[in-house]
Design a protein around this motif. Structure first.
Motif, PDB file in Angstrom:
ATOM      1  N   LEU A 263       0.866  -1.177   0.000  1.00 27.97           N
ATOM      2  CA  LEU A 263       0.000   0.000   0.000  1.00 27.97           C
ATOM      3  C   LEU A 263       0.902   1.225   0.000  1.00 27.97           C
ATOM      4  O   LEU A 263       1.574   1.519   0.985  1.00 27.97           O
ATOM      5  N   SER A 264       0.925   1.912  -1.133  1.00 29.06           N
ATOM      6  CA  SER A 264       1.829   3.022  -1.373  1.00 29.06           C
ATOM      7  C   SER A 264       1.016   4.311  -1.336  1.00 29.06           C
ATOM      8  O   SER A 264       0.272   4.615  -2.276  1.00 29.06           O
ATOM      9  N   CYS A 265       1.141   5.067  -0.248  1.00 25.02           N
ATOM     10  CA  CYS A 265       0.279   6.226  -0.015  1.00 25.02           C
ATOM     11  C   CYS A 265       0.867   7.484  -0.643  1.00 25.02           C
ATOM     12  O   CYS A 265       1.984   7.897  -0.308  1.00 25.02           O
ATOM     13  N   LYS A 278       5.164   8.029  -9.042  1.00 27.50           N
ATOM     14  CA  LYS A 278       6.365   7.815  -8.237  1.00 27.50           C
ATOM     15  C   LYS A 278       6.118   6.807  -7.116  1.00 27.50           C
ATOM     16  O   LYS A 278       7.060   6.179  -6.623  1.00 27.50           O
ATOM     17  N   CYS A 279       4.850   6.687  -6.714  1.00 29.76           N
ATOM     18  CA  CYS A 279       4.513   5.720  -5.664  1.00 29.76           C
ATOM     19  C   CYS A 279       4.712   4.288  -6.158  1.00 29.76           C
ATOM     20  O   CYS A 279       4.873   3.370  -5.338  1.00 29.76           O
ATOM     21  N   GLU A 292       0.749  -7.210  -5.823  1.00 32.25           N
ATOM     22  CA  GLU A 292      -0.080  -6.036  -6.114  1.00 32.25           C
ATOM     23  C   GLU A 292       0.475  -4.820  -5.391  1.00 32.25           C
ATOM     24  O   GLU A 292       0.814  -4.890  -4.209  1.00 32.25           O
ATOM     25  N   LEU A 293       0.566  -3.720  -6.129  1.00 34.94           N
ATOM     26  CA  LEU A 293       0.905  -2.433  -5.541  1.00 34.94           C
ATOM     27  C   LEU A 293      -0.299  -1.512  -5.706  1.00 34.94           C
ATOM     28  O   LEU A 293      -0.791  -1.318  -6.815  1.00 34.94           O
ATOM     29  N   ILE A 294      -0.765  -0.987  -4.594  1.00 33.56           N
ATOM     30  CA  ILE A 294      -1.926  -0.098  -4.588  1.00 33.56           C
ATOM     31  C   ILE A 294      -1.439   1.330  -4.380  1.00 33.56           C
ATOM     32  O   ILE A 294      -0.777   1.632  -3.376  1.00 33.56           O
ATOM     33  N   ILE A 295      -1.726   2.200  -5.339  1.00 33.47           N
ATOM     34  CA  ILE A 295      -1.455   3.626  -5.164  1.00 33.47           C
ATOM     35  C   ILE A 295      -2.674   4.238  -4.490  1.00 33.47           C
ATOM     36  O   ILE A 295      -3.735   4.387  -5.104  1.00 33.47           O
ATOM     37  N   TYR A 296      -2.512   4.531  -3.204  1.00 37.10           N
ATOM     38  CA  TYR A 296      -3.621   5.055  -2.405  1.00 37.10           C
ATOM     39  C   TYR A 296      -3.548   6.578  -2.439  1.00 37.10           C
ATOM     40  O   TYR A 296      -2.671   7.192  -1.848  1.00 37.10           O
ATOM     41  N   ALA A 297      -4.488   7.183  -3.167  1.00 40.35           N
ATOM     42  CA  ALA A 297      -4.485   8.635  -3.355  1.00 40.35           C
ATOM     43  C   ALA A 297      -5.925   9.138  -3.393  1.00 40.35           C
ATOM     44  O   ALA A 297      -6.431   9.534  -4.442  1.00 40.35           O
ATOM     45  N   ARG A 401       3.721   5.104   4.198  1.00 40.96           N
ATOM     46  CA  ARG A 401       2.769   6.177   4.500  1.00 40.96           C
ATOM     47  C   ARG A 401       2.999   7.433   3.671  1.00 40.96           C
ATOM     48  O   ARG A 401       2.062   8.203   3.433  1.00 40.96           O
ATOM     49  N   LYS A 402       4.226   7.705   3.278  1.00 40.24           N
ATOM     50  CA  LYS A 402       4.507   8.816   2.357  1.00 40.24           C
ATOM     51  C   LYS A 402       5.428   8.280   1.279  1.00 40.24           C
ATOM     52  O   LYS A 402       6.643   8.263   1.425  1.00 40.24           O
ATOM     53  N   ALA A 403       4.814   7.832   0.209  1.00 45.08           N
ATOM     54  CA  ALA A 403       5.582   7.192  -0.860  1.00 45.08           C
ATOM     55  C   ALA A 403       6.017   8.222  -1.899  1.00 45.08           C
ATOM     56  O   ALA A 403       5.491   9.331  -1.967  1.00 45.08           O
ATOM     57  N   GLY A 404       7.013   7.831  -2.693  1.00 44.75           N
ATOM     58  CA  GLY A 404       7.390   8.635  -3.845  1.00 44.75           C
ATOM     59  C   GLY A 404       8.772   9.228  -3.809  1.00 44.75           C
ATOM     60  O   GLY A 404       9.282   9.649  -4.845  1.00 44.75           O
ATOM     61  N   GLU A 405       9.412   9.283  -2.650  1.00 45.43           N
ATOM     62  CA  GLU A 405      10.741   9.893  -2.578  1.00 45.43           C
ATOM     63  C   GLU A 405      11.801   8.938  -2.041  1.00 45.43           C
ATOM     64  O   GLU A 405      12.964   9.045  -2.419  1.00 45.43           O
ATOM     65  N   GLN A 406      11.427   8.014  -1.182  1.00 45.91           N
ATOM     66  CA  GLN A 406      12.376   6.999  -0.752  1.00 45.91           C
ATOM     67  C   GLN A 406      12.281   5.779  -1.665  1.00 45.91           C
ATOM     68  O   GLN A 406      11.186   5.304  -1.964  1.00 45.91           O
ATOM     69  N   LEU A 407      13.427   5.285  -2.074  1.00 42.54           N
ATOM     70  CA  LEU A 407      13.504   4.102  -2.932  1.00 42.54           C
ATOM     71  C   LEU A 407      13.626   2.858  -2.061  1.00 42.54           C
ATOM     72  O   LEU A 407      14.438   2.817  -1.139  1.00 42.54           O
ATOM     73  N   TYR A 408      12.836   1.843  -2.378  1.00 44.16           N
ATOM     74  CA  TYR A 408      12.890   0.572  -1.663  1.00 44.16           C
ATOM     75  C   TYR A 408      13.552  -0.459  -2.572  1.00 44.16           C
ATOM     76  O   TYR A 408      13.148  -0.653  -3.715  1.00 44.16           O
ATOM     77  N   ARG A 409      14.565  -1.128  -2.026  1.00 42.55           N
ATOM     78  CA  ARG A 409      15.274  -2.192  -2.757  1.00 42.55           C
ATOM     79  C   ARG A 409      15.434  -3.401  -1.852  1.00 42.55           C
ATOM     80  O   ARG A 409      15.441  -3.285  -0.627  1.00 42.55           O
TER      81      ARG A 409
END
Length: 413
Positions: A263-265, A278-279, A292-297, A401-409
């Motif tokens: 869940l990518s907020c 970006k999420c 599944e990736l959910i863009i929660y907006a 909770r605040k997606a779009g700027e931190q990269l997850y690897r």
């Protein structure tokens, strides 16, 4: 390595007074180039501190917003971006011009050079071969120094944002940005994001060398609340390299295994899918195959003011969907094609069958029939309880909770 402590406002002001030499700007006309509202940045603090520091030295200090292809900002939005009220703007900054970039107005652009076929073949390792005109906002010719002021984050097209990217695509014309966005798409988001030395960065730096005006840069790396971890001044190349090094330490989150549900907020600053994508970009590397990736907006109502009709015409697809039907899509704007592939993520297209690696679902105000038409899933945001996704990483569920700027690897990526 431990995360550094963010700087206080007073420390930021002190850094500017110590590290930005007024002698380098004495008597000059300076154009300050800043991001729009879709980037986390302490611009009110930085703008006020820079104006106080450089104002007495320069002959002119104006601001140009590096919109790329984002919609122009209103006067009220610009005031909010820079921390001004109409009264303060009139009383304290009466001589500061505040301008939007206009990427689609030929009269607002100037051509400063060309990337030749040999250049594009070399930088793309033979993937692309063409002459590309290098156009930039014509206002640059009215100034002695261009001063970029912007953050650095992992970025899906260029590797890390910032530096010369504020010229291209920040204040550039369409041809170059379409070219290198598609080049980034050919390499893929996962292949390029969070990598410092990329072919697209090489294109951006080569184009920037054609700018016939002095270039300076203040880069910074911020915490989620916009407090700077560090600031860097110098040429766009050097200031960016230092900031990208710090960003790679504080903006990349490592996980031991992939997640079947994310869940990518989207924060409110992502007010259309063009930027809320970006999420997906920053989380794609940790989504399991078939996950599944959910863009929660829930605040988001549209795909893109600028590009929405074009995106609706083609939908969201994996890269090979376009490559294997290139004659059908080659005349669409390549930047739009690139955005499409980045949001849809990796996958295959074989024998007319598209198989995305990840299911991408929108939970926004974009209605289900539109989601279906553009080849994305739909969830009613009112049915989503964010807290139901919290603290379940051991189950393969990730909440950001605040997606779009931190990269997850993943740890092994």
């Amino acid at each position: 390595m431990s995360t550094p402590t963010p700087l206080s406002p007073d420390q930021v002001r002190q850094w500017i007074s110590t590290n930005v030499p007024t002698a380098e700007f004495q008597g000059k006309r300076v154009l300050l180039i800043v991001p729009d509202h879709t980037r986390t940045a302490p611009l009110p603090l930085l703008f006020e501190a820079l104006h106080a520091h450089l104002g007495p030295a320069v002959s002119q200090l104006d601001v140009l917003i590096a919109l790329g292809t984002h919609p122009p900002m209103t006067e009220e939005q610009i005031d909010l971006l820079l921390g001004l009220s109409p009264e303060r703007r009139q009383n304290e900054f009466p001589n500061v011009g505040l301008y939007n970039h206009a990427w689609d107005d030929p009269n607002a652009l100037t051509t400063i050079g060309t990337l030749t076929k040999a250049d594009t073949e070399r930088v793309s390792d033979g993937k692309l071969s063409m002459d590309v005109p290098v156009q930039i906002n014509a206002r640059i010719n009215d100034y002695d120094t261009l001063l970029v002021l912007g953050p650095v984050f992992p970025h899906e097209v260029v590797g890390f944002s910032g530096g010369n990217k504020y010229f291209f695509p920040g204040i550039s014309g369409p041809e170059l940005l379409n070219f290198f966005h598609w080049l980034g798409a050919l390499i893929t988001n996962v292949g390029i994001i969070g990598v410092m030395d990329t072919p697209v960065r090489q294109v951006v730096n080569q184009a920037a060398k054609m700018i016939p005006v002095e270039r300076k840069c203040i880069t910074f790396v911020v915490a989620p609340d916009a407090s700077p971890y560090g600031l860097f001044y110098g040429t766009p190349e050097d200031a960016w390299a230092n900031a990208a090094g710090l960003s790679s330490q504080v903006h990349i989150v490592r996980k031991p295994k992939p997640f079947h549900t994310v869940l990518s907020c989207a924060p409110p600053m992502y007010d259309e899918l063009w930027v809320a994508g970006k999420c997906m970009y920053k989380l794609e590397p940790v989504v399991a195959d078939g996950g599944e990736l959910i863009i929660y907006a829930p605040h988001m109502h549209g795909i893109s003011i600028t590009h929405g009709a074009k995106i609706e015409a083609i939908g969201y697809h994996v890269r090979d969907y376009f490559l294997k039907q290139w004659d059908q899509f080659k005349d669409h704007p390549w930047g739009v094609l690139a955005h499409s592939t980045h949001v849809r993520g990796g996958g295959t297209f074989e024998d007319g069958v598209e198989k995305p690696r990840v299911q991408v679902t929108l939970a926004s105000q974009i209605p289900p029939e539109v989601c279906e038409r553009i080849n994305l899933g739909y969830r009613d945001p009112n049915t989503i309880d964010i807290e139901a996704y919290a603290d379940r990483e051991d189950e393969g569920v990730l909440l950001v909770r605040k997606a779009g700027e931190q990269l997850y690897r993943l740890n092994d990526q």
